[in-house]
Design a protein around this motif. Structure first.
Motif, mmCIF file in Angstrom:
data_model
loop_
_atom_site.group_PDB
_atom_site.id
_atom_site.type_symbol
_atom_site.label_atom_id
_atom_site.label_comp_id
_atom_site.label_asym_id
_atom_site.label_seq_id
_atom_site.Cartn_x
_atom_site.Cartn_y
_atom_site.Cartn_z
ATOM 1 N N THR A 1 -6.295 -1.259 7.169
ATOM 2 C CA THR A 1 -6.066 0.011 7.863
ATOM 3 C C THR A 1 -5.842 1.155 6.874
ATOM 4 O OG1 THR A 1 -3.698 -0.514 8.022
ATOM 5 C CG2 THR A 1 -5.089 -1.061 9.932
ATOM 6 N N HIS A 2 -5.144 0.836 5.749
ATOM 7 C CA HIS A 2 -4.905 1.869 4.736
ATOM 8 C C HIS A 2 -4.463 1.231 3.425
ATOM 9 C CE1 HIS A 2 -0.948 1.287 6.528
ATOM 10 N NE2 HIS A 2 -0.370 2.057 5.638
ATOM 11 N N TYR A 3 -4.272 2.094 2.411
ATOM 12 C CA TYR A 3 -4.164 1.583 1.032
ATOM 13 C C TYR A 3 -2.765 1.192 0.579
ATOM 14 C CZ TYR A 3 -2.165 5.754 -1.300
ATOM 15 O OH TYR A 3 -1.346 6.756 -1.732
ATOM 16 N N HIS A 4 -1.765 1.307 1.421
ATOM 17 C CA HIS A 4 -0.415 0.943 0.994
ATOM 18 C C HIS A 4 -0.356 -0.548 0.647
ATOM 19 C CE1 HIS A 4 1.228 4.741 3.196
ATOM 20 N NE2 HIS A 4 0.736 5.005 2.008
ATOM 21 N N PRO A 5 0.473 -0.897 -0.381
ATOM 22 C CA PRO A 5 0.444 -2.257 -0.926
ATOM 23 C C PRO A 5 0.654 -3.374 0.090
ATOM 24 C CG PRO A 5 1.661 -0.828 -2.399
ATOM 25 C CD PRO A 5 1.347 -0.004 -1.170
ATOM 26 N N ASP A 6 1.478 -3.146 1.101
ATOM 27 C CA ASP A 6 1.707 -4.218 2.079
ATOM 28 C C ASP A 6 0.461 -4.483 2.938
ATOM 29 O OD1 ASP A 6 2.431 -1.618 2.866
ATOM 30 O OD2 ASP A 6 3.767 -2.311 4.457
ATOM 31 N N HIS A 7 -0.468 -3.552 2.948
ATOM 32 C CA HIS A 7 -1.692 -3.714 3.745
ATOM 33 C C HIS A 7 -2.877 -4.186 2.907
ATOM 34 C CE1 HIS A 7 0.128 -1.673 7.271
ATOM 35 N NE2 HIS A 7 0.910 -1.220 6.308
ATOM 36 N N ILE A 8 -3.013 -3.614 1.717
ATOM 37 C CA ILE A 8 -4.194 -3.902 0.892
ATOM 38 C C ILE A 8 -3.901 -4.918 -0.228
ATOM 39 C CG2 ILE A 8 -4.006 -2.186 -0.984
ATOM 40 C CD1 ILE A 8 -6.895 -1.369 -0.414
ATOM 41 N N GLY B 1 -1.687 11.945 7.629
ATOM 42 C CA GLY B 1 -0.281 12.303 7.426
ATOM 43 C C GLY B 1 0.553 11.172 6.859
ATOM 44 N N HIS B 2 0.196 9.923 7.185
ATOM 45 C CA HIS B 2 0.895 8.774 6.598
ATOM 46 C C HIS B 2 0.169 8.305 5.349
ATOM 47 C CE1 HIS B 2 3.102 5.063 6.171
ATOM 48 N NE2 HIS B 2 1.991 4.366 6.274
ATOM 49 N N SER B 3 -1.144 8.300 5.428
ATOM 50 C CA SER B 3 -2.009 7.973 4.293
ATOM 51 C C SER B 3 -3.268 8.812 4.484
ATOM 52 C CB SER B 3 -2.287 6.469 4.250
ATOM 53 O OG SER B 3 -3.072 6.082 5.357
ATOM 54 N N GLY C 1 -1.952 -0.338 12.921
ATOM 55 C CA GLY C 1 -1.541 -0.116 11.536
ATOM 56 C C GLY C 1 -0.154 0.479 11.509
ATOM 57 N N ASP C 2 0.042 1.484 10.649
ATOM 58 C CA ASP C 2 1.353 2.139 10.560
ATOM 59 C C ASP C 2 1.429 3.409 11.400
ATOM 60 O OD1 ASP C 2 2.558 0.296 8.939
ATOM 61 O OD2 ASP C 2 2.340 1.442 7.085
ATOM 62 N N MET C 3 0.359 3.723 12.147
ATOM 63 C CA MET C 3 0.343 5.005 12.855
ATOM 64 C C MET C 3 1.165 5.024 14.139
ATOM 65 S SD MET C 3 -1.117 7.385 11.137
ATOM 66 C CE MET C 3 -1.339 8.653 12.387
HETATM 67 ZN ZN LIG Z 1 1.741 2.438 5.317
#
Ligand SMILES: [Zn+2]
Length: 342
Positions: free
Chosen positions: A86-93, A190-192, A209-211
């Motif tokens: 969903t996005h590039y934050h470490p817990d996701h990617i 706004g979050h990523s 995701g985180d949205m």
């Molecule tokens: Zn995130």
């Protein structure tokens, strides 16, 4: 319209590494995280001869060990055929490259997330800790704290040991066939940089995701790469995109439990941010920096990691009021930005 959230899986206890089938063919997988937010939810979509994985977890020994158990356990020895984030934050990617390489599986994400991941991993100018310190310094972060950031080095690589070097680009509004049904991508800002949520009409669910999270409000931040940005405005507009989805949509969030109630949750998040904006306006009796205003938004003591996100969020809210013409921003001789009422 229902005015409360409901949690259809409320009675289900899920430990890290365990899975539950939340709707036919969509499995919820919980993975551990080494910080206050103690877990992340990942999603396994059953394909005819394998799996699509949506988000991958933080790259740590315990997560890899749990994945190893899953390959032969809940995933029945079937291969991963596609890795989506969903996005590039470490817990996701974090484990995307490890999973994609192991199964020779294609990797999918948006260009904004792919490019940001590589920029953060390499600590490119603007994404590096020097730029972060300069940005936060201009918003009043004391030099003593800035030095601690510098000693910390590139924290992104702590949870992302390697990244895929190529990707399949997801655009807003694309349709991906996964698990035998269509999923439409819904962009979020706004979050990523270019977050992608996934909605399936057939499955009546949204991989959010985180949205869209049920309990906590998503971090909305203004960072060093675009320091004058009003990150809150596009974030709130992104939330409104979810309002068009049916009321009975099951939301699969990255943190917390699956829930129904998109409309009341979006309304509550709008109210939350309006309340925060109001609190900032009320607190500004003289020109003040974002750092001075942190206790207004977050009335507790922070560790360094939390301070970073809290300050980025505070700047996003102040920039929002500045762009709206409600606050003015001055830069003083100490180079710090101070906000005051117009
Ligand atoms: Zn995130």
């Amino acid at each position: 319209m229902p005015n409360r959230l409901s949690y259809p899986l409320h009675d289900q206890l899920l430990d890290p590494g365990q899975t539950i089938e939340v709707v036919p063919g969509v499995h919820w997988l919980k993975m551990p995280l080494p910080f206050a937010l103690n877990h992340i939810n990942l999603w396994l979509l059953r394909e005819e001869r394998g799996w699509t994985v949506v988000d991958t977890g933080f790259d740590a020994e315990d997560s890899r060990a749990l994945w190893e158990q899953l390959f032969s356990g809940a995933m029945a020895g079937l291969p991963i055929q596609r890795v989506v984030v969903t996005h590039y934050h470490p817990d996701h990617i974090g484990l995307a490259d490890w999973l994609a390489q192991r199964f020779t599986a294609p990797f999918y994400c948006s260009l904004g997330e792919f490019a940001s991941a590589h920029a953060a991993w390499h600590g490119l100018p603007g994404f590096d800790v020097v730029a972060l310190n300069a940005h936060f310094g201009r918003h009043g972060l004391p030099a003593s704290k800035a030095i601690q950031y510098r000693e910390r080095g590139n924290s992104y690589r702590f949870g992302v040991k390697s990244l895929p070097v190529s990707f399949n680009r997801i655009l807003a509004g694309d349709t991906l066939a996964m698990g035998g049904v269509d999923w439409v991508t819904i962009p979020g800002y706004g979050h990523s940089p270019e977050h992608m949520a996934l909605y399936s009409k057939e499955k009546q669910c949204l991989i959010a995701g985180d949205m869209l999270l049920p309990k906590i409000s998503t971090n909305v931040g203004t960072w060093a790469t675009d320091p004058d940005a009003d990150a809150l405005k596009p974030f709130l507009a992104s939330l409104d995109r979810f309002l068009d989805l049916p009321e009975d949509t099951l939301v699969l969030p990255s943190h917390g439990r699956p829930f129904r109630g998109i409309q009341p949750r979006v309304a509550a998040l709008h109210a939350h941010h309006q309340e925060r904006l109001g609190a900032l306006i009320a607190a500004i009796q003289r020109p003040m920096t974002a750092f001075e205003l942190l206790p207004v938004l977050f009335g507790r003591v922070f560790d360094l990691y939390q301070t970073m996100f809290a300050l980025a969020e505070c700047i996003a809210h102040l920039n929002h009021l500045w762009h709206a013409g409600i606050l003015r921003r001055q830069q003083d001789a100490d180079l710090c930005y101070r906000f005051s009422r117009v």
